[in-house]
Design a protein around this motif. Structure first.
Motif, PDB file in Angstrom:
ATOM      1  N   PRO A 196     -14.692  45.356  50.554  1.00 39.43           N
ATOM      2  CA  PRO A 196     -13.481  46.135  50.858  1.00 39.43           C
ATOM      3  C   PRO A 196     -12.258  45.594  50.119  1.00 39.43           C
ATOM      4  CG  PRO A 196     -14.149  44.814  52.762  1.00 39.43           C
ATOM      5  CD  PRO A 196     -15.244  44.702  51.747  1.00 39.43           C
ATOM      6  N   GLY A 197     -12.247  44.259  49.884  1.00 39.90           N
ATOM      7  CA  GLY A 197     -11.101  43.647  49.213  1.00 39.90           C
ATOM      8  C   GLY A 197     -10.839  44.243  47.840  1.00 39.90           C
ATOM      9  N   THR A 198     -11.918  44.526  47.098  1.00 46.74           N
ATOM     10  CA  THR A 198     -11.765  45.124  45.766  1.00 46.74           C
ATOM     11  C   THR A 198     -10.987  46.438  45.853  1.00 46.74           C
ATOM     12  OG1 THR A 198     -13.811  44.111  45.017  1.00 46.74           O
ATOM     13  CG2 THR A 198     -13.047  46.018  43.782  1.00 46.74           C
ATOM     14  N   PHE A 199     -11.341  47.261  46.834  1.00 44.88           N
ATOM     15  CA  PHE A 199     -10.646  48.549  46.958  1.00 44.88           C
ATOM     16  C   PHE A 199      -9.222  48.365  47.472  1.00 44.88           C
ATOM     17  CE2 PHE A 199     -15.104  49.733  46.846  1.00 44.88           C
ATOM     18  CZ  PHE A 199     -15.065  50.732  45.880  1.00 44.88           C
ATOM     19  N   LEU A 200      -9.019  47.384  48.368  1.00 41.16           N
ATOM     20  CA  LEU A 200      -7.656  47.125  48.848  1.00 41.16           C
ATOM     21  C   LEU A 200      -6.749  46.719  47.687  1.00 41.16           C
ATOM     22  CD1 LEU A 200      -8.249  45.212  52.212  1.00 41.16           C
ATOM     23  CD2 LEU A 200      -7.561  47.584  51.875  1.00 41.16           C
ATOM     24  N   VAL A 201      -7.268  45.836  46.821  1.00 48.72           N
ATOM     25  CA  VAL A 201      -6.462  45.391  45.677  1.00 48.72           C
ATOM     26  C   VAL A 201      -6.145  46.569  44.762  1.00 48.72           C
ATOM     27  CG1 VAL A 201      -6.542  44.037  43.541  1.00 48.72           C
ATOM     28  CG2 VAL A 201      -7.165  42.979  45.716  1.00 48.72           C
ATOM     29  N   LEU A 202      -7.153  47.392  44.469  1.00 53.87           N
ATOM     30  CA  LEU A 202      -6.926  48.521  43.570  1.00 53.87           C
ATOM     31  C   LEU A 202      -5.985  49.545  44.199  1.00 53.87           C
ATOM     32  CD1 LEU A 202     -10.461  49.057  42.038  1.00 53.87           C
ATOM     33  CD2 LEU A 202      -8.412  48.189  40.914  1.00 53.87           C
ATOM     34  N   ARG A 203      -5.980  49.621  45.534  1.00 58.77           N
ATOM     35  CA  ARG A 203      -5.064  50.551  46.199  1.00 58.77           C
ATOM     36  C   ARG A 203      -3.708  49.905  46.460  1.00 58.77           C
ATOM     37  NH1 ARG A 203      -7.771  54.581  49.994  1.00 58.77           N
ATOM     38  NH2 ARG A 203      -9.653  55.124  48.859  1.00 58.77           N
ATOM     39  N   LYS A 204      -3.516  48.712  45.945  1.00 56.45           N
ATOM     40  CA  LYS A 204      -2.265  47.981  46.123  1.00 56.45           C
ATOM     41  C   LYS A 204      -1.930  47.831  47.598  1.00 56.45           C
ATOM     42  CE  LYS A 204      -0.786  49.280  41.585  1.00 56.45           C
ATOM     43  NZ  LYS A 204      -2.130  49.782  41.262  1.00 56.45           N
ATOM     44  N   ALA A 247     -10.996  39.561  44.329  1.00 49.19           N
ATOM     45  CA  ALA A 247     -10.770  40.859  43.678  1.00 49.19           C
ATOM     46  C   ALA A 247      -9.642  40.759  42.658  1.00 49.19           C
ATOM     47  CB  ALA A 247     -10.442  41.925  44.731  1.00 49.19           C
ATOM     48  N   ALA A 248      -8.583  40.044  43.014  1.00 50.10           N
ATOM     49  CA  ALA A 248      -7.468  39.895  42.074  1.00 50.10           C
ATOM     50  C   ALA A 248      -7.904  39.129  40.842  1.00 50.10           C
ATOM     51  CB  ALA A 248      -6.301  39.186  42.764  1.00 50.10           C
ATOM     52  N   THR A 249      -8.793  38.138  41.033  1.00 52.18           N
ATOM     53  CA  THR A 249      -9.307  37.370  39.900  1.00 52.18           C
ATOM     54  C   THR A 249     -10.178  38.258  39.012  1.00 52.18           C
ATOM     55  OG1 THR A 249      -9.406  35.498  41.433  1.00 52.18           O
ATOM     56  CG2 THR A 249     -10.431  35.197  39.280  1.00 52.18           C
ATOM     57  N   ALA A 250     -11.081  39.005  39.647  1.00 54.40           N
ATOM     58  CA  ALA A 250     -11.988  39.867  38.888  1.00 54.40           C
ATOM     59  C   ALA A 250     -11.210  40.932  38.116  1.00 54.40           C
ATOM     60  CB  ALA A 250     -12.990  40.536  39.833  1.00 54.40           C
ATOM     61  N   TYR A 251     -10.128  41.416  38.704  1.00 57.09           N
ATOM     62  CA  TYR A 251      -9.314  42.465  38.069  1.00 57.09           C
ATOM     63  C   TYR A 251      -8.809  42.026  36.700  1.00 57.09           C
ATOM     64  CZ  TYR A 251      -5.572  45.902  37.530  1.00 57.09           C
ATOM     65  OH  TYR A 251      -4.749  46.891  37.056  1.00 57.09           O
TER      66      TYR A 251
END
Ligand SMILES: Nc1ncnc2c1ncn2[C@@H]1O[C@H](COP(=O)(O)OP(=O)(O)O)[C@@H](O)[C@H]1O
Ligand SMILES: [Mg+2]
Lengths: 245, 386
Positions: free
Chosen positions: B22-30, B218-222
């Motif tokens: 879920p973190g990946t989507f939270l990061v992408l959704r700011k 997620a922020a790192t992977a981004y």
């Protein structure tokens, strides 16, 4: 011969936080027109399109697509949002964005397969972007991004196309390429509705026009109603465009 | 390695995976801040759930507390919709209130509730293996392993089923809505999963680590990828690597495991932030420097193209004329020479045919921004990489 009505809007009122931005709109869009929606910034042009597409819930009024509610006619409609409405840094490629156009016909859960990919590649080819299919979308110029959006709408293979400012931030070559594709769509009997800013090009590009500023000012054939009187009513100032004959 | 050590690492790794998704989507959704809000405001839900169930791992408690998380999101959005405050302000208003309600509830019922605030915030992974799940008297492993395992399984099934929908509604809400994939349902689905994961993990690892595990990987992977699937995989890898290395770091220092894992997450982010190949700070600085040099090169080549007179093309004259420092002129001259774009004859510089063509193309490109013809030039020159 009476033309079929593709989109019918009745008494539509839409508000954000109880502040109406569209008042009591009645509008009929005949099948097969290439129509411009014009009006100043904040006139509610995007809001009108979003309400027709069920993205916003109106506080009053109704919309029908070929006589039925939008929900039943989704597959007939394609949508190109304003370019600025998405995050172009999103980790995805041009081809992937175009494939999103196929999601509607797939429905929930099902994944796109070879058939959807092939259709998306063809759409990319049509807008001259095949060479960029694997490019990350932030690495595309504004004009290229707009072409990708157009390809995504084409792959929806709809009957009615709604496009919100497709010419925003594109160069002259892209503008011509886009308008040629829109004219082709009209030739194929599709209905195309475009939010448009450049008043000078309205007579050249479109055959139908709607003037909008919170209320509907006028709608009809460009040759009949695209005049200084309606422009002044819409834009408030004493508006003059020299319409070339 | 003892059994307990293995179990702790397993729990930490599963929590890391369950948070990264879920973190990946939270990061992408700011929406990174929302996870912080959820992790704190679930406290009253946990307390109420605990009164009812007397068991921190009961599914009912998890659902009740997750509901508090979703209510937080609803409240934040409601306050934001009034248009009086921005989203971050709304978040800042909601979660401290809910969190303090939880704190007061614990303090007022100190005798009945075996919960303390420290444990909620920081968790204690070291104790996780002691709370065993017994099925008809047989020990099947630590309770929190089962709790997080089930939550992870549900998360993975949901991700596989709704990947396309999540991607679409994260990238383009408007299109998602018009195609009939309700962004509202997907949004609250994601919020529910985030809340459940938070509640399921907090007992083992604490609220702060949950937030860190959702956002940092997620922020790192981004920073490293331009592909959503790869971003998910990388987030998971970063989460697990931090969990395991953090565990051993804590073991070595005899420090808090949660704290060490958080430290590892921060370190990993810092390393990638500095060294990522295209978005990293160093790559960006290097690229900017190259671009400066290349713009100078182009200015220089253009000057040569526009002037036939010998005095305009004399090496010394170029220094004063284009008004560059010695070093810069030398770099530019060298670069042009190395690429066979100029020849220097008796201190008089002139363009080679190759240099002449390059200049024309480059200027054309800058004016028209037409991409296709210069695709191959891009490999040699940063300038055209946009
Ligand atoms: N999400 C929103 N919340 C509140 N007000 C909005 C929102 N979107 C648009 N508005 C307001 O509604 C009006 C119409 O906006 P819009 O339809 O985007 O105009 P246009 O597309 O014609 O420029 C504007 O006054 C704008 O400020
Ligand atoms: Mg608009």
């Amino acid at each position: 011969m009476k033309q079929k009505i593709a989109v019918q809007v009745d008494d539509l009122t839409v508000a954000y936080n109880y502040k109406p931005v569209l008042w009591d709109i009645d509008l009929e869009i005949p099948e097969g027109v290439l129509m411009a929606i014009v009006g100043p910034n904040g006139a509610g042009k995007s809001t009108l399109i979003k309400s027709i597409l069920g993205i916003l819930k109106p506080i009053a009024g109704s919309v029908t697509i070929y006589g039925k509610p939008y929900k039943k006619q989704r597959s007939l409609v394609a949508y190109v949002p304003q370019k600025g409405s998405v995050d172009w840094d999103f980790p995805t490629t041009a081809l992937d964005v175009v494939m999103m156009g196929t999601y509607g016909s797939l429905g929930w859960i099902k994944r796109p397969r070879q058939k959807e990919k092939k259709a998306s590649l063809e759409a990319l080819e049509k807008v001259g972007m095949l060479a960029f299919k694997s490019r990350q979308i932030s690495q595309l110029s504004g004009g290229q991004q707009q072409r990708i959006f157009l390809a995504r709408a084409l792959v929806q293979d709809a009957s009615i196309y709604f496009m919100d400012e497709p010419f925003q931030g594109v160069d002259a070559t892209t503008e011509i390429a886009i308008i040629n594709i829109l004219k082709e769509l009209r030739k194929a009997g599709k209905t195309v509705v475009v939010v448009h800013h450049d008043l000078q090009t309205v007579p050249e590009y479109f055959d139908w026009v709607t003037f909008l500023n919170v209320k509907k000012i006028a709608t009809g054939p460009v040759k009949d109603i695209f005049n200084d009187n309606n422009l002044t009513k819409t834009y408030g100032i004493n508006y003059k465009v020299s319409v070339q004959e | 390695m003892s059994n307990a050590q293995l179990e702790i690492q397993l729990i930490a790794s599963l929590v890391a995976i369950a948070c990264a998704i879920p973190g990946t989507f939270l990061v992408l959704r700011k929406m990174a801040m929302i996870s912080d809000a959820i992790s704190h405001s679930i406290l009253p839900g946990i307390v109420v759930g605990f009164f009812i169930t007397q068991d921190l791992n009961s599914p009912l408690l998890i659902l009740l507390a997750a509901l508090t998380g979703v209510i937080t999101v609803v409240l934040v959005e409601y306050i934001q919709k009034t248009g009086l405050v921005k989203e971050d302000t709304a978040i800042g208003l909601v979660f401290p209130v809910l969190f303090s309600i939880g704190v007061i509830m614990i303090a007022k019922n100190a005798n009945d509730v075996h919960l303390d605030i420290d444990a909620v915030l920081l968790g204690e992974l070291a104790f996780a293996p002691f709370d065993r799940l017994l099925i008809s008297g047989i020990d099947v492993g630590p309770k929190s392993l089962w709790v997080i395992g089930v939550i992870l399984l549900i998360t993975i099934v949901l991700l596989l089923a709704f990947f396309k929908e999540l991607k679409l509604s994260t990238f383009d809400k408007g299109l998602a809505a018009s195609l009939g994939f309700s962004p509202v349902i997907l949004h609250y689905g994601l919020m529910t999963v985030s809340s459940i994961t938070t509640v399921g993990s907090f007992d083992a690892v604490g609220a702060i680590l949950v937030v860190a595990l959702m956002i940092a990987p997620a922020a790192t992977a981004y920073l490293l990828t331009t592909d959503l699937k790869k971003m998910l995989v990388l987030s998971i890898i970063f989460g697990v690597v931090s969990a395991i290395s953090g565990y051993w770091f804590a073991h070595w220092l005899d420090a808090s495991i949660s704290g060490s894992i958080t430290t590892m997450l921060g370190l990993l982010f810092l390393i990638v932030y500095l060294f990522a190949p295209s978005k990293g700070v160093i790559a960006v600085l290097y690229r900017e420097k190259q671009q400066r040099i290349e713009v100078s090169l182009l200015t220089f080549l253009l000057h040569l193209k526009n002037h036939d007179e010998d005095n305009e093309r004399h090496v010394n004259h170029l220094n004063e004329h284009i008004n560059w420092q010695k070093v810069r002129s030398k770099t530019v001259l060298d670069l042009a020479l190395r690429n066979n774009m100029i020849v220097i004859d008796n201190k008089i510089v002139s363009l080679t045919p190759k240099g002449d063509m390059f200049t024309t193309q480059a200027i054309d490109y800058i004016i028209t921004n037409e991409d296709t013809q210069i695709e191959d030039m891009k490999n040699d020159f940063f300038l055209f990489r946009g």
